[in-house]
Design an enzyme around this catalytic site. Sequence first.
Site, PDB file in Angstrom:
ATOM      1  N   ASP A  53      -8.533  -0.837   5.745  1.00 36.40           N
ATOM      2  CA  ASP A  53      -8.458   0.415   6.509  1.00 36.40           C
ATOM      3  C   ASP A  53      -8.130   1.643   5.655  1.00 36.40           C
ATOM      4  O   ASP A  53      -8.427   2.773   6.052  1.00 36.40           O
ATOM      5  CB  ASP A  53      -7.382   0.292   7.595  1.00 36.40           C
ATOM      6  CG  ASP A  53      -6.005   0.028   6.968  1.00 36.40           C
ATOM      7  OD1 ASP A  53      -5.911  -0.853   6.082  1.00 36.40           O
ATOM      8  OD2 ASP A  53      -5.037   0.703   7.351  1.00 36.40           O
ATOM      9  N   ARG A 102     -14.601  -7.096   0.212  1.00 36.83           N
ATOM     10  CA  ARG A 102     -13.826  -6.684   1.400  1.00 36.83           C
ATOM     11  C   ARG A 102     -13.180  -5.303   1.198  1.00 36.83           C
ATOM     12  O   ARG A 102     -12.600  -5.011   0.168  1.00 36.83           O
ATOM     13  CB  ARG A 102     -12.744  -7.737   1.663  1.00 36.83           C
ATOM     14  CG  ARG A 102     -11.847  -7.441   2.883  1.00 36.83           C
ATOM     15  CD  ARG A 102     -10.581  -6.724   2.488  1.00 36.83           C
ATOM     16  NE  ARG A 102      -9.654  -6.618   3.619  1.00 36.83           N
ATOM     17  CZ  ARG A 102      -8.573  -5.836   3.623  1.00 36.83           C
ATOM     18  NH1 ARG A 102      -8.286  -5.109   2.572  1.00 36.83           N
ATOM     19  NH2 ARG A 102      -7.790  -5.784   4.670  1.00 36.83           N
ATOM     20  N   VAL A 103     -13.279  -4.474   2.206  1.00 39.45           N
ATOM     21  CA  VAL A 103     -12.624  -3.170   2.206  1.00 39.45           C
ATOM     22  C   VAL A 103     -11.742  -3.094   3.450  1.00 39.45           C
ATOM     23  O   VAL A 103     -12.173  -3.476   4.544  1.00 39.45           O
ATOM     24  CB  VAL A 103     -13.672  -2.026   2.225  1.00 39.45           C
ATOM     25  CG1 VAL A 103     -12.989  -0.670   2.417  1.00 39.45           C
ATOM     26  CG2 VAL A 103     -14.493  -2.029   0.935  1.00 39.45           C
ATOM     27  N   THR A 129       0.860  -1.186   0.000  1.00 37.65           N
ATOM     28  CA  THR A 129       0.000   0.000   0.000  1.00 37.65           C
ATOM     29  C   THR A 129       0.894   1.232   0.000  1.00 37.65           C
ATOM     30  O   THR A 129       1.996   1.191   0.540  1.00 37.65           O
ATOM     31  CB  THR A 129      -0.853  -0.032   1.287  1.00 37.65           C
ATOM     32  OG1 THR A 129      -1.779  -1.088   1.159  1.00 37.65           O
ATOM     33  CG2 THR A 129      -1.576   1.274   1.549  1.00 37.65           C
ATOM     34  N   GLY A 144      -0.714  -2.062   6.456  1.00 36.99           N
ATOM     35  CA  GLY A 144      -0.605  -3.289   7.232  1.00 36.99           C
ATOM     36  C   GLY A 144      -1.893  -4.065   7.192  1.00 36.99           C
ATOM     37  O   GLY A 144      -2.729  -3.860   6.294  1.00 36.99           O
TER      38      GLY A 144
END
Length: 343
Positions: free
Chosen positions: A242, A239-240, A211, A263
């Site tokens: 943070d 799915r999403v 990321t 993470g």
Amino acid sequence: MFRIKTSIATLTLCTLLTAPAWGDAQSPIRLVIHGGAGTITKDTITPEQEKQYTEKLTEALNAGYAVLNKGGSSLEAVQKAINVMEDSPLFNAGKGAVFTHDGRNELDASIMDGKTRKAGAVAGVTTVKNPINAAYAVMTQSPHVLMVSTGADTFAKEQGLATVDPAYFKTDFRWQQLQNAIQKEKVLLDHDGKSAALFADPMMYDYKYGTVGAVALDKDGNLAAGTSTGGMTNKRYGRVGDSPIIGAGNYADNETVAVSATGSGEMFIRTLTAYNIAAQVKYRNTPLKDAAQNALDEVKALNGSGGVIVLDKAGNYTMSFNSEGMYRGTIGDDGKPVVAIYR
Ligand code: ASP
């Protein structure tokens, strides 16, 4: 008496001439970036890969610095730095994003303005080339904070942002990562059949994150934070993570800090990592490094790992992680980029 009056007048004049006029006072500039945290050690990447990452992180820092140095906004610097990493196949954001279980690339991003605490985010987009720009459009061109899936893609297109065929995001490396994850999952399933436990525990896979994120402070003293990601390999059911969740993977407030996280997203959501750090600074005046460490300790207590970049209004910053490595770098007023990968 006359002499004293003259010296006071001279002193006053000198002070007036040398002191910066109100409004001209400039804040230090600073940009801090990350390109993901995870199992990154000297043994897991080749010297050639190390060179590629170092060069790309440097390019991202220089792109953001060019904005800040000419007096541009932290919001623009954050986007420019992130665009460089989104356009590179090296990172799990934009081109090079990881695959879902169904073999798709679904991207998430968010941005926040520390001056106004306005925020914008998109989740599960598949055609907007640079999701961070879509997040910015949500913040500036709509009354909303978070848009998802096809709606977010449609909005981005309507805003005139560059769109691509979903195949653009595909890289062989990430495709192979998906095949490995599916294979590993099959072996585990055959072994004990506990499918539910597997889906609930993303840490069961050997994820290398990737990321990307940036936090910046501009000459006007405004903070901004941005984060962009493909999420997690083999993710399912819409799915999403943070990254597009304000307060979890991203946060900015001029009164406290700007934060971008990377993470195991589920644990970052459950502990509201980015806001956790801001709250410690706000209510307890905790030094940035300690606040970041406390927040990562909470993530670790839930078996999560990763890292954060944190920057405050004075230009203080920290790049903290509890994984083996984190692609990261920073640049300030001197214009000299500093990049690091390992612990
Ligand atoms: N935090 C991201 C997510 O969970 C993954 C990452 O940082 O690499 O979606």
